[in-house]
Design an enzyme around this catalytic site. Sequence first.
Site, PDB file in Angstrom:
ATOM      1  N   ASP A  38       0.876  -1.166   0.000  1.00 29.40           N
ATOM      2  CA  ASP A  38       0.000   0.000   0.000  1.00 29.40           C
ATOM      3  C   ASP A  38       0.913   1.216   0.000  1.00 29.40           C
ATOM      4  OD1 ASP A  38      -2.812   0.550  -0.162  1.00 29.40           O
ATOM      5  OD2 ASP A  38      -2.591   1.665   1.706  1.00 29.40           O
ATOM      6  N   ASP A  64       3.694   9.719 -11.008  1.00 29.71           N
ATOM      7  CA  ASP A  64       5.079   9.776 -11.519  1.00 29.71           C
ATOM      8  C   ASP A  64       5.424  11.058 -12.285  1.00 29.71           C
ATOM      9  OD1 ASP A  64       5.962   7.459 -10.376  1.00 29.71           O
ATOM     10  OD2 ASP A  64       5.834   6.236 -12.186  1.00 29.71           O
TER      11      ASP A  64
HETATM   12  P1  IMP Z   1      -1.412   1.821  -4.251  1.00 27.32           P
HETATM   13  O1  IMP Z   1      -1.514   1.681  -2.776  1.00 27.32           O
HETATM   14  O2  IMP Z   1      -0.174   1.202  -4.791  1.00 27.32           O
HETATM   15  O3  IMP Z   1      -2.650   1.397  -4.973  1.00 27.32           O
HETATM   16  O4  IMP Z   1      -1.179   3.338  -4.612  1.00 27.32           O
HETATM   17  C1  IMP Z   1      -2.016   4.364  -4.167  1.00 27.32           C
HETATM   18  C2  IMP Z   1      -1.909   5.536  -5.096  1.00 27.32           C
HETATM   19  O5  IMP Z   1      -0.556   5.982  -5.189  1.00 27.32           O
HETATM   20  C3  IMP Z   1      -2.373   5.285  -6.533  1.00 27.32           C
HETATM   21  O6  IMP Z   1      -3.023   6.445  -6.982  1.00 27.32           O
HETATM   22  C4  IMP Z   1      -1.137   5.089  -7.303  1.00 27.32           C
HETATM   23  O7  IMP Z   1      -1.271   5.514  -8.608  1.00 27.32           O
HETATM   24  C5  IMP Z   1      -0.151   5.941  -6.552  1.00 27.32           C
HETATM   25  N1  IMP Z   1       1.167   5.314  -6.648  1.00 27.32           N
HETATM   26  C6  IMP Z   1       1.560   4.154  -6.085  1.00 27.32           C
HETATM   27  N2  IMP Z   1       2.816   3.874  -6.432  1.00 27.32           N
HETATM   28  C7  IMP Z   1       3.214   4.880  -7.247  1.00 27.32           C
HETATM   29  C8  IMP Z   1       4.420   5.144  -7.948  1.00 27.32           C
HETATM   30  O8  IMP Z   1       5.405   4.399  -7.931  1.00 27.32           O
HETATM   31  N3  IMP Z   1       4.436   6.272  -8.674  1.00 27.32           N
HETATM   32  C9  IMP Z   1       3.384   7.126  -8.761  1.00 27.32           C
HETATM   33  N4  IMP Z   1       2.248   6.921  -8.141  1.00 27.32           N
HETATM   34  C10 IMP Z   1       2.155   5.804  -7.383  1.00 27.32           C
END
Ligand code: IMP
Length: 191
Positions: A68, A151
Amino acid sequence: MTICFATNNPNKLREIRQLLGGQFDIKSLKDIGCQEELPETGDTLEANSLEKAQYVFDHYGVDCFADDTGLEVAYLDGAPGVYSARYAGPDRNNQSNISLLLKNLGEVDHRFAQFKTIVTLIRGGEVEQFSGVVGGEITRELQGEDGFGYDPVFRPTGYQNTFAEMSADEKNAISHRGLAIAKLVNFLKSH
Ligand code: IMP
């Protein structure tokens, strides 16, 4: 060794498979037959990561890990944080999330932010958590085409490029998820 990464995000699976360098057979949720959305009802990254891994372990009986991630922006008191995916609404739209972030930051000069990832591993019922953090700043405009999520507006400290302007290898070497996964891999190798 086979292990499920509790995600169907192709970008993350590609990143993880690169990081694990062929040492592990990484299954996605789809690969283990899990079609349903995993519960994420916590209000911390630790709680959500654990909830997802526990769900897979309990319902599918496989060793697994879940991640997460949150983007914590200092000027916004840590927002969007654990709510990063749904910052602009429930449809988890990257473009809308970025637009809202840039709008809320406006022209302020204090643009420090950090990505934080918590990975929860459940192996044989034993729970371990690993964290990874990378600091940087939110750019004023989108820069770069690669990567995903936030990103194009995140430039890590000490670099000229945003994550979206880096190769996958370059990003993996310094990223929040890369650091957390490196800890996971070390743990798996030594236990
Ligand atoms: P999750 O917990 O990985 O689903 O990420 C939560 C939010 O953070 C989502 O909107 C993802 O797009 C963003 N996110 C997670 N990892 C990255 C990353 O490496 N780069 C950019 N955004 C990220």
